[in-house]
Write an enzyme that holds these catalytic residues in place. Structure first.
Site, PDB file in Angstrom:
ATOM      1  N   GLY A  94       0.909  -1.207  -0.023  1.00 40.28           N
ATOM      2  CA  GLY A  94      -0.118  -0.040  -0.055  1.00 40.28           C
ATOM      3  C   GLY A  94       0.727   1.268  -0.114  1.00 40.28           C
ATOM      4  O   GLY A  94       2.283   1.204  -0.098  1.00 40.28           O
ATOM      5  N   ARG A  95       0.167   2.446   0.189  1.00 36.31           N
ATOM      6  CA  ARG A  95       0.827   3.673   0.116  1.00 36.31           C
ATOM      7  C   ARG A  95       1.775   3.846   1.275  1.00 36.31           C
ATOM      8  O   ARG A  95       2.830   4.286   0.938  1.00 36.31           O
ATOM      9  CB  ARG A  95      -0.363   4.727   0.428  1.00 36.31           C
ATOM     10  CG  ARG A  95       0.380   6.165   0.384  1.00 36.31           C
ATOM     11  CD  ARG A  95      -0.962   7.070   0.781  1.00 36.31           C
ATOM     12  NE  ARG A  95      -1.986   7.081  -0.155  1.00 36.31           N
ATOM     13  CZ  ARG A  95      -3.005   7.870  -0.113  1.00 36.31           C
ATOM     14  NH1 ARG A  95      -3.312   8.497   1.003  1.00 36.31           N
ATOM     15  NH2 ARG A  95      -3.982   7.451  -1.208  1.00 36.31           N
ATOM     16  N   GLY A  97       3.500   1.314   2.899  1.00 36.49           N
ATOM     17  CA  GLY A  97       3.975  -0.064   3.423  1.00 36.49           C
ATOM     18  C   GLY A  97       3.360  -1.292   3.036  1.00 36.49           C
ATOM     19  O   GLY A  97       2.269  -1.212   2.205  1.00 36.49           O
ATOM     20  N   LYS A 112       0.247  -4.906   9.051  1.00 39.42           N
ATOM     21  CA  LYS A 112       0.575  -3.792   8.105  1.00 39.42           C
ATOM     22  C   LYS A 112       1.949  -3.082   8.895  1.00 39.42           C
ATOM     23  O   LYS A 112       1.958  -2.631   9.701  1.00 39.42           O
ATOM     24  CB  LYS A 112      -0.674  -2.625   8.183  1.00 39.42           C
ATOM     25  CG  LYS A 112      -0.372  -1.628   7.196  1.00 39.42           C
ATOM     26  CD  LYS A 112      -1.495  -0.827   7.336  1.00 39.42           C
ATOM     27  CE  LYS A 112      -1.555   0.463   6.151  1.00 39.42           C
ATOM     28  NZ  LYS A 112      -2.963   1.223   6.288  1.00 39.42           N
ATOM     29  N   ASP A 213     -10.540   8.371   2.251  1.00 48.01           N
ATOM     30  CA  ASP A 213      -9.746   7.566   1.315  1.00 48.01           C
ATOM     31  C   ASP A 213     -10.646   6.241   0.937  1.00 48.01           C
ATOM     32  O   ASP A 213     -10.050   5.163   0.884  1.00 48.01           O
ATOM     33  CB  ASP A 213      -8.340   6.899   1.822  1.00 48.01           C
ATOM     34  CG  ASP A 213      -7.507   6.732   0.610  1.00 48.01           C
ATOM     35  OD1 ASP A 213      -7.862   6.993  -0.656  1.00 48.01           O
ATOM     36  OD2 ASP A 213      -6.318   6.246   0.647  1.00 48.01           O
TER      37      ASP A 213
END
Length: 379
Positions: A94-95, A97, A112, A213
């Site tokens: 993802g953005r 990591g 995450k 988002d």
């Protein structure tokens, strides 16, 4: 009694009392040492970790089916969990990591992993996950947060429930769906956002939260084919009593492809929490469109397509999206055959109301959820 006898009696009593006091002090010291030793041993064995459980709680006007997200476990227990978690394989990028499938105790978890440079995003997401009363079956279950220092660099971990079907984007890319699954996905997607937007009053109340988002990659699909919402690094919270907005201190913005027209034409009122919610609804409309476009009730099922895929580049610029969405007011195509099925036709009406160019004309997440729930009950 003579004075000597009295003195001897007093001396004997003093000695006895002194001995008893000394024994009591020794006993207290021993007990304290034993308790301290037991606590150290318990911590090393992780005896105090609470296994996340599913709790069902209901209050008037609210749907709070809870999972492991929310205030979370005490910090000591969170760090114990993170240090006992083994990474198995990378399952996403993802953005901020990479996302890994991990194992903690006897269960799979998702981890995450943030780089240290993204500490602000990690801290904000942890803060949102630990919000009181955030727990909900359609919010990704939060388990623990910790940092992992291997000597060369520091990683920031966020441990959550593991959803075996992956992101909604992955699920739709790989699967065509029937009407029942379509309804379950869109209803659960709206239910998660409705709970996020909800403000709960009281000492243990919950602020209203806007996601900022919303996209198919930020929804996860659970084993029962329902969605849960995750990735809260950009979320804005609103304290209703003080009318105070808490906005993350980051230069990052939402995903350009899913940005509302008022963001793209720079007319959005960033001081209004209602504006953030309305922008979320526009993005949700695109997610519902993605889900519906993969439903067999529409007739011929085409390969998965992202919103605006045939109108903009694969990685569109802000200016490119503004030209299409805001200036030309174009939206993803709703084919004529969507009108041939009553269920798809009603869902398409919801989509069109939610991506209106006028923010105030869009439905609320709660209204969407209730409409879809009624459709599920009648189908």
């Amino acid at each position: 009694m003579s004075n000597n006898s009295q003195s001897q009696s007093v001396m004997i009593i003093s000695v006895v009392i002194g001995s008893l006091c000394g024994c009591l002090v020794v006993v207290i010291i021993v007990v304290v040492l034993l308790v301290a030793r037991f606590r150290r041993r318990s911590a090393s064995l992780n005896l105090n970790v609470e296994i996340p459980v599913t709790i069902n709680y209901s209050a008037p006007g609210m749907d709070l089916t809870m999972t492991g997200s929310g205030a979370g476990l005490p910090m000591l227990e969170q760090t114990s969990i993170a240090r006992q978690t083994t990474l198995i394989e990378q399952i996403g990028c993802g953005r901020y990591g990479n996302v890994w499938k991990g194992r903690w105790m006897e269960q799979y978890v998702a981890v995450k992993v943030f780089a240290s440079k993204d500490e602000q995003s990690w801290a904000r997401e942890v803060e949102i996950y630990q919000t009181a009363m955030l727990r909900h079956t359609n919010i990704l279950g939060f388990i623990a947060a910790d940092n992992n220092d291997n000597g060369a660099w520091t990683q920031l971990w966020l441990v959550t429930d593991y959803c075996e079907f992956g992101s909604l984007f992955d699920f739709l890319t790989q699967n065509a769906i029937d009407g029942k699954t379509m309804l379950k996905l869109v209803e659960s997607a709206s239910a998660g956002l409705a709970h996020l937007h909800l403000a709960v009053q009281g000492l243990q109340g919950k602020p209203a939260i806007a996601h900022r988002d919303i996209k198919s990659r930020n929804y996860l699909v659970k084993k029962d084919c329902s969605c849960c919402l995750g990735d809260f690094g950009l979320a804005v919270s609103h304290d209703v009593l003080s009318n105070r907005l808490t906005i993350p201190q980051t230069t990052k913005v939402g995903t350009i492809r899913y940005m509302a027209p008022e963001i793209l034409d720079e007319s959005m009122n960033y001081g209004s929490f209602e504006a953030y919610k309305q922008a979320d609804i526009y993005s949700l409309a695109l997610v519902i469109w993605e889900i519906t476009s993969r439903c067999s009730l529409t007739g011929d099922i085409e390969d998965y397509r992202q919103p605006y895929e045939d109108m903009v580049e694969a990685d569109p610029s802000f200016e490119e999206m503004a030209q299409v969405v805001s200036k030309k007011q174009v939206r993803p195509l709703i084919p004529d055959n969507w009108q041939q099925d009553k269920l798809i036709c009603r869902v398409s009406q919801i989509i069109e109301e939610c991506w209106s160019n006028s923010p105030s004309a869009r439905l609320s997440a709660l209204r969407i959820k209730k409409s879809l729930k009624q459709m599920m009950n009648n189908s």
